[in-house]
Design an enzyme around this catalytic site. Sequence first.
Site, mmCIF file in Angstrom:
data_model
loop_
_atom_site.group_PDB
_atom_site.id
_atom_site.type_symbol
_atom_site.label_atom_id
_atom_site.label_comp_id
_atom_site.label_asym_id
_atom_site.label_seq_id
_atom_site.Cartn_x
_atom_site.Cartn_y
_atom_site.Cartn_z
ATOM 1 N N THR A 155 0.820 -1.220 0.000
ATOM 2 C CA THR A 155 0.000 0.000 0.000
ATOM 3 C C THR A 155 0.845 1.257 0.000
ATOM 4 O O THR A 155 0.521 2.238 -0.673
ATOM 5 C CB THR A 155 -0.914 0.011 1.251
ATOM 6 O OG1 THR A 155 -1.835 -1.060 1.130
ATOM 7 C CG2 THR A 155 -1.672 1.310 1.375
ATOM 8 N N SER A 205 1.491 -7.492 -1.275
ATOM 9 C CA SER A 205 2.145 -8.570 -0.520
ATOM 10 C C SER A 205 1.344 -9.865 -0.522
ATOM 11 O O SER A 205 1.862 -10.918 -0.138
ATOM 12 C CB SER A 205 2.469 -8.128 0.908
ATOM 13 O OG SER A 205 1.325 -8.089 1.706
ATOM 14 N N THR A 236 1.379 -4.721 4.074
ATOM 15 C CA THR A 236 1.147 -5.141 5.457
ATOM 16 C C THR A 236 0.527 -6.542 5.552
ATOM 17 O O THR A 236 0.661 -7.204 6.583
ATOM 18 C CB THR A 236 0.216 -4.153 6.189
ATOM 19 O OG1 THR A 236 -1.034 -4.094 5.507
ATOM 20 C CG2 THR A 236 0.831 -2.771 6.274
ATOM 21 N N ASP A 237 -0.151 -6.971 4.474
ATOM 22 C CA ASP A 237 -0.936 -8.207 4.595
ATOM 23 C C ASP A 237 -0.086 -9.430 4.952
ATOM 24 O O ASP A 237 -0.515 -10.276 5.745
ATOM 25 C CB ASP A 237 -1.715 -8.472 3.299
ATOM 26 C CG ASP A 237 -2.819 -7.438 3.080
ATOM 27 O OD1 ASP A 237 -3.145 -6.709 4.035
ATOM 28 O OD2 ASP A 237 -3.346 -7.357 1.958
#
Length: 336
Positions: free
Chosen positions: A18, A60, A91-92
Amino acid sequence: MPNTSARKHVLLIGTGGTIASEVTEGGLAPELTTEQLLAHIPAISSICAVDCVQLLNLDSTNITPGHWLQMAHCIQERYGQYDGFVLTHGTDTMAYTAAALSYLIQGSPKPVVLTGAQKPIGFDSTDSKTNLMDAFRCASEDLPGVSIVFNSKVIPGTRAKKTRSKSFQAFSSINYPYLGILRDGVLLRYIRQDCGKAPVFYDRLNTRVALLKLVPGMGREAADFLLERNDGLIIESFGVGGLPEFGGFYHCVDEAMSAGKTVVLTTQVENEGSDVGVYHVGHALKNKLGVLEAYDMTTEAVVAKLMWILGRTRDRKEVERLFYTPVAKDILWPVE
Ligand code: ASP
């Protein structure tokens, strides 16, 4: 040669996420280069000198263990030239990558910092700039080992878990305190990770590791399927750990163990970890079948650790020894 002057030299490795995303017709997608990210934080020059490598530019969700090896290799090749490393990442799956890098790069005296954001760097309201600045601050400090720096918290790479899908406080440190916090741009370090004089790099992972989440009433079929195709199976069971006594699970695990597979029991409960021997539904698994248990490790760390271990050995005793040997603060439970 490492920089001996006051101003540290940090390598920024871009992998996407992101933080580097822009609005496209098909939704947010990582498009910004590492140089474009840096252009959003001109004040960085007062913290450190930065070089950039654009290793990947992926959401990710698309990151694989092969990419973890690429990241470790990228750092290994340039380790002597920099004082610290910042990886920008979605972040995932950042917690998986942070755990994997903790096993692939062990005992690093230099910081290896992962960061990202919940909102793209080009948005008016964004956590990107603070997270990126904080990551560079940490990468310029005496902060050994792999960590995630996010929302002013420093989390050991083996202990991070994404626990919020939208808020800026996206990550928690599971069963372990923060390594530090950032307050007004200053790192307050609580814990210093152990390190050697130089890191030990590893370059092999066995990706034949699967994860099965139990639901009430599940039979052995899914476990059979996964065990046939993998060398290791992690079962996320309930509470402190156990398997249903009906439905053939015990036989399935017994057969797999006899065939030389590794079975690890962990828990769906986020905090406090497993204790498989406590209940009848778990006792025999551990004491008769030799199933391993995760104790206070995160599932992300168990996945990465098992891939790392099974990339080195399939010998049962050695797998067990390595699994229970702490790496980068991943397990603290008193192991008998
Ligand atoms: N889907 C994005 C990713 O993991 C989410 C994020 O970066 O926050 O790449």
